[in-house]
Design a protein around this motif. Structure first.
Motif, PDB file in Angstrom:
ATOM      1  N   TYR A   1       0.833  -1.205   0.000  1.00  0.00           N
ATOM      2  CA  TYR A   1       0.000   0.000   0.000  1.00  0.00           C
ATOM      3  C   TYR A   1       0.865   1.251   0.000  1.00  0.00           C
ATOM      4  CZ  TYR A   1      -3.360  -3.566   1.048  1.00  0.00           C
ATOM      5  OH  TYR A   1      -4.119  -4.702   0.975  1.00  0.00           O
ATOM      6  N   PRO A   2       0.527   2.246  -0.851  1.00  0.00           N
ATOM      7  CA  PRO A   2      -0.605   2.285  -1.788  1.00  0.00           C
ATOM      8  C   PRO A   2      -0.448   1.268  -2.926  1.00  0.00           C
ATOM      9  CG  PRO A   2       0.728   4.290  -1.947  1.00  0.00           C
ATOM     10  CD  PRO A   2       1.332   3.468  -0.883  1.00  0.00           C
ATOM     11  N   ARG A   3      -1.598   0.810  -3.472  1.00  0.00           N
ATOM     12  CA  ARG A   3      -1.587  -0.243  -4.473  1.00  0.00           C
ATOM     13  C   ARG A   3      -1.018   0.203  -5.810  1.00  0.00           C
ATOM     14  NH1 ARG A   3      -4.541  -4.898  -3.462  1.00  0.00           N
ATOM     15  NH2 ARG A   3      -3.307  -5.681  -5.182  1.00  0.00           N
ATOM     16  N   ARG A   4      -1.005   1.511  -6.047  1.00  0.00           N
ATOM     17  CA  ARG A   4      -0.457   2.009  -7.313  1.00  0.00           C
ATOM     18  C   ARG A   4       0.388   3.234  -7.027  1.00  0.00           C
ATOM     19  NH1 ARG A   4      -1.009   5.642 -11.304  1.00  0.00           N
ATOM     20  NH2 ARG A   4      -0.993   4.926 -13.475  1.00  0.00           N
ATOM     21  N   ILE A   5       1.630   3.210  -7.511  1.00  0.00           N
ATOM     22  CA  ILE A   5       2.490   4.380  -7.326  1.00  0.00           C
ATOM     23  C   ILE A   5       3.042   4.804  -8.677  1.00  0.00           C
ATOM     24  CG2 ILE A   5       3.167   3.971  -4.916  1.00  0.00           C
ATOM     25  CD1 ILE A   5       5.720   2.637  -6.013  1.00  0.00           C
TER      26      ILE A   5
ATOM     27  N   MET B   1      -0.942 -11.096  -3.971  1.00  0.00           N
ATOM     28  CA  MET B   1      -0.325  -9.931  -3.343  1.00  0.00           C
ATOM     29  C   MET B   1       0.634  -9.238  -4.289  1.00  0.00           C
ATOM     30  SD  MET B   1       1.428  -9.520   0.361  1.00  0.00           S
ATOM     31  CE  MET B   1       2.330  -8.046   0.807  1.00  0.00           C
ATOM     32  N   TRP B   2       0.158  -8.173  -4.875  1.00  0.00           N
ATOM     33  CA  TRP B   2       1.006  -7.400  -5.786  1.00  0.00           C
ATOM     34  C   TRP B   2       0.475  -5.983  -5.866  1.00  0.00           C
ATOM     35  CZ3 TRP B   2      -1.620  -5.436  -9.996  1.00  0.00           C
ATOM     36  CH2 TRP B   2      -2.862  -6.042 -10.285  1.00  0.00           C
ATOM     37  N   SER B   3       1.310  -5.092  -6.349  1.00  0.00           N
ATOM     38  CA  SER B   3       0.916  -3.703  -6.563  1.00  0.00           C
ATOM     39  C   SER B   3       1.556  -3.223  -7.848  1.00  0.00           C
ATOM     40  CB  SER B   3       1.365  -2.824  -5.392  1.00  0.00           C
ATOM     41  OG  SER B   3       0.636  -3.158  -4.241  1.00  0.00           O
TER      42      SER B   3
END
Ligand code: CUA
Length: 164
Positions: free
Chosen positions: A81-85, A150-152
């Protein structure tokens, strides 16, 4: 002292194998900047949300005064987290990561970002990503039933700076 000649041969063989393996590790550590997590900085994983750095509203991407970028992430079942950077290409990036619960690992294929995220410790990775595009942060330590989910996402954007 007498040493059987077969015994002697095996002593040499194991000696050479050990030297080769240490050599390979040393080579990749220096040439590819691959290294084990070494940031011995402790943190209380149970109260991450109470720390200034890892509180939910302070996570994500920050640009520092010198132009470098710090990325603060929390690994928790099941995501980073955050899921998207979104980070700039060709810019020094410092990832600072902590686990909220159990042992996780983070691996970003195509980069040198690969480290364990151990509860109780802050994991730190420094990198520069030259190629813009979409990257995935995978968890690479089994952390429960949702481990494979579990990935982002990390988007590396071209900010116009020349490759370093
Ligand atoms: Cu987190 Cu596997």
């Amino acid at each position: 002292m007498h040493i059987n000649r077969y015994e002697k041969t095996w002593i040499y063989v194991t000696g050479v194998l050990t030297a080769v393996m240490v050599g390979v590790l040393t080579f990749y550590a220096i040439a590819n900047n691959i290294h084990p997590p070494s940031n011995v900085e402790t943190i209380d994983s149970a109260s991450l949300h109470l720390t200034a750095e890892f509180a939910e509203e302070n996570l994500g991407v920050k640009t520092n005064a010198d132009g470098s970028v710090t990325v603060t992430l929390v690994g928790a079942r099941y995501g980073f987290y955050p899921r998207r950077i979104e980070v700039p290409a060709n810019t020094p990036l410092k990832f600072r990561m902590a686990s909220f619960d159990v042992l996780h690992g983070v691996h970003v294929p195509g980069t040198n970002v690969a480290t364990m995220v151990v509860p109780g410790y802050v994991s730190e990775v420094n990198t520069v990503i030259p190629t813009p595009g979409e990257y995935t942060l995978f968890c690479n330590e089994y952390c429960g039933l949702g481990h494979d989910q579990m990935w982002s996402r990390m988007v590396v954007v071209d900010n116009g700076s020349a490759p370093q």
